[in-house]
Design a protein around this motif. Structure first.
Motif, mmCIF file in Angstrom:
data_model
loop_
_atom_site.group_PDB
_atom_site.id
_atom_site.type_symbol
_atom_site.label_atom_id
_atom_site.label_comp_id
_atom_site.label_asym_id
_atom_site.label_seq_id
_atom_site.Cartn_x
_atom_site.Cartn_y
_atom_site.Cartn_z
ATOM 1 N N GLY A 1 9.342 -4.978 -2.100
ATOM 2 C CA GLY A 1 7.857 -4.849 -1.558
ATOM 3 C C GLY A 1 7.386 -3.245 -1.466
ATOM 4 O O GLY A 1 8.123 -2.527 -2.120
ATOM 5 N N GLN A 2 6.207 -3.043 -0.879
ATOM 6 C CA GLN A 2 5.497 -1.753 -1.019
ATOM 7 C C GLN A 2 6.378 -0.747 -0.018
ATOM 8 O O GLN A 2 6.367 -1.118 1.261
ATOM 9 C CB GLN A 2 4.172 -1.940 -0.687
ATOM 10 C CG GLN A 2 3.490 -0.552 -0.705
ATOM 11 C CD GLN A 2 1.995 -0.527 -0.113
ATOM 12 O OE1 GLN A 2 1.657 -1.599 0.435
ATOM 13 N NE2 GLN A 2 1.380 0.668 -0.365
ATOM 14 N N ILE A 3 6.836 0.422 -0.500
ATOM 15 C CA ILE A 3 7.490 1.282 0.552
ATOM 16 C C ILE A 3 6.573 2.124 1.138
ATOM 17 O O ILE A 3 5.814 2.849 0.474
ATOM 18 C CB ILE A 3 8.407 2.325 -0.423
ATOM 19 C CG1 ILE A 3 9.444 1.451 -1.059
ATOM 20 C CG2 ILE A 3 9.262 3.142 0.619
ATOM 21 C CD1 ILE A 3 10.494 2.045 -2.093
ATOM 22 N N LEU A 4 6.768 1.975 2.710
ATOM 23 C CA LEU A 4 5.696 2.618 3.428
ATOM 24 C C LEU A 4 6.164 3.782 4.173
ATOM 25 O O LEU A 4 5.461 4.597 4.458
ATOM 26 C CB LEU A 4 5.131 1.936 4.375
ATOM 27 C CG LEU A 4 4.337 0.604 4.044
ATOM 28 C CD1 LEU A 4 3.478 -0.197 5.228
ATOM 29 C CD2 LEU A 4 2.985 1.266 3.005
ATOM 30 N N CYS B 1 10.540 -5.376 5.583
ATOM 31 C CA CYS B 1 11.880 -5.079 5.006
ATOM 32 C C CYS B 1 12.355 -3.739 5.624
ATOM 33 O O CYS B 1 11.767 -2.818 5.367
ATOM 34 C CB CYS B 1 12.180 -5.460 3.644
ATOM 35 S SG CYS B 1 13.495 -5.247 2.849
ATOM 36 N N VAL B 2 13.403 -4.085 6.336
ATOM 37 C CA VAL B 2 13.946 -2.451 6.760
ATOM 38 C C VAL B 2 15.246 -2.579 5.798
ATOM 39 O O VAL B 2 16.098 -3.328 5.791
ATOM 40 C CB VAL B 2 14.422 -2.640 8.025
ATOM 41 C CG1 VAL B 2 15.234 -1.428 8.618
ATOM 42 C CG2 VAL B 2 13.146 -2.468 8.984
ATOM 43 N N VAL B 3 15.314 -1.194 5.300
ATOM 44 C CA VAL B 3 16.489 -0.770 4.277
ATOM 45 C C VAL B 3 17.044 0.255 4.962
ATOM 46 O O VAL B 3 16.480 1.251 5.380
ATOM 47 C CB VAL B 3 16.181 -0.350 2.983
ATOM 48 C CG1 VAL B 3 17.497 0.169 2.255
ATOM 49 C CG2 VAL B 3 15.348 -1.442 2.038
ATOM 50 N N ASP C 1 14.209 2.712 -6.848
ATOM 51 C CA ASP C 1 14.082 1.377 -7.892
ATOM 52 C C ASP C 1 14.948 0.300 -7.354
ATOM 53 O O ASP C 1 14.753 -0.799 -7.625
ATOM 54 C CB ASP C 1 14.887 2.108 -9.149
ATOM 55 C CG ASP C 1 13.994 2.928 -9.713
ATOM 56 O OD1 ASP C 1 13.013 3.221 -9.711
ATOM 57 O OD2 ASP C 1 14.707 3.583 -10.802
ATOM 58 N N ALA C 2 15.838 0.455 -6.378
ATOM 59 C CA ALA C 2 16.573 -0.512 -5.850
ATOM 60 C C ALA C 2 15.683 -1.412 -4.681
ATOM 61 O O ALA C 2 15.935 -2.365 -4.503
ATOM 62 C CB ALA C 2 18.051 -0.125 -5.140
ATOM 63 N N THR D 1 17.049 14.156 -6.732
ATOM 64 C CA THR D 1 15.910 13.590 -7.241
ATOM 65 C C THR D 1 16.458 12.264 -7.922
ATOM 66 O O THR D 1 15.799 11.169 -7.763
ATOM 67 C CB THR D 1 15.280 14.521 -8.260
ATOM 68 O OG1 THR D 1 16.241 14.900 -9.422
ATOM 69 C CG2 THR D 1 14.234 15.302 -7.797
ATOM 70 N N ARG D 2 17.703 12.098 -8.519
ATOM 71 C CA ARG D 2 18.373 11.217 -9.202
ATOM 72 C C ARG D 2 18.573 10.178 -8.126
ATOM 73 O O ARG D 2 18.446 8.934 -8.150
ATOM 74 C CB ARG D 2 19.356 11.515 -9.880
ATOM 75 C CG ARG D 2 20.028 10.271 -10.751
ATOM 76 C CD ARG D 2 20.994 10.757 -11.834
ATOM 77 N NE ARG D 2 21.826 9.793 -12.210
ATOM 78 C CZ ARG D 2 23.037 9.906 -12.585
ATOM 79 N NH1 ARG D 2 23.857 10.823 -12.261
ATOM 80 N NH2 ARG D 2 23.766 8.790 -12.708
ATOM 81 N N ALA D 3 19.229 10.683 -6.828
ATOM 82 C CA ALA D 3 19.435 9.595 -5.890
ATOM 83 C C ALA D 3 18.453 9.015 -5.242
ATOM 84 O O ALA D 3 18.228 7.923 -4.910
ATOM 85 C CB ALA D 3 20.269 10.529 -4.735
#
Length: 136
Positions: A56-59, A123-125, A50-51, A42-44
């Protein structure tokens, strides 16, 4: 010089991209970047979220792993899997079946599908340490 609010180092630095209007897909190659043993899933997941949120919005959030590999033991732990699932990640089990780069190929196809299906700026992470993605 980048326009105010433009993503640093972004291709086409003269183009303005408003991060809150961008869509973000997170694709995590767990085979190469695992959660450290002393860190809760959960922390990871929260740190990664947060990073990424400033972009933008995470889809899309996906974790790619092979449940049959001994090295991926930490994701066999049901608490870790449940925590990542509750954090919004889709767990993608990629059995290698004795073939190389099965996980890599699945991840690349999903990234391409995300980019194609998203009509807004994207944006692709990519969370990995695998150099094979450097040309993708």
């Amino acid at each position: 010089m980048n326009a105010p609010g433009a993503l640093p180092g972004a291709a086409g630095a003269d183009e303005f991209v408003d991060p809150p209007n961008a869509t973000v897909g997170v694709f995590w190659d767990y085979e190469n970047v695992r959660i450290p043993r002393n860190v809760r899933a959960t922390r990871a997941a929260a740190a990664l979220r947060d990073a990424v949120l400033p972009f933008g919005q995470i889809l899309e959030r996906r974790v790619y792993y092979d449940s049959r590999r001994a090295a991926e033991f930490s994701l066999r732990n049901t608490d870790s899997r449940a925590s990542l699932d509750q954090s919004g990640f889709t767990l993608v089990d990629c059995p290698t079946r004795g073939e190389k780069e099965t996980l890599d190929k699945k991840l690349i196809v999903d990234v391409m599908q995300f980019a194609h299906m998203t009509r807004r700026p994207s944006c692709v992470v990519l969370v990995t340490s695998d150099g094979d993605y450097s040309y993708a």
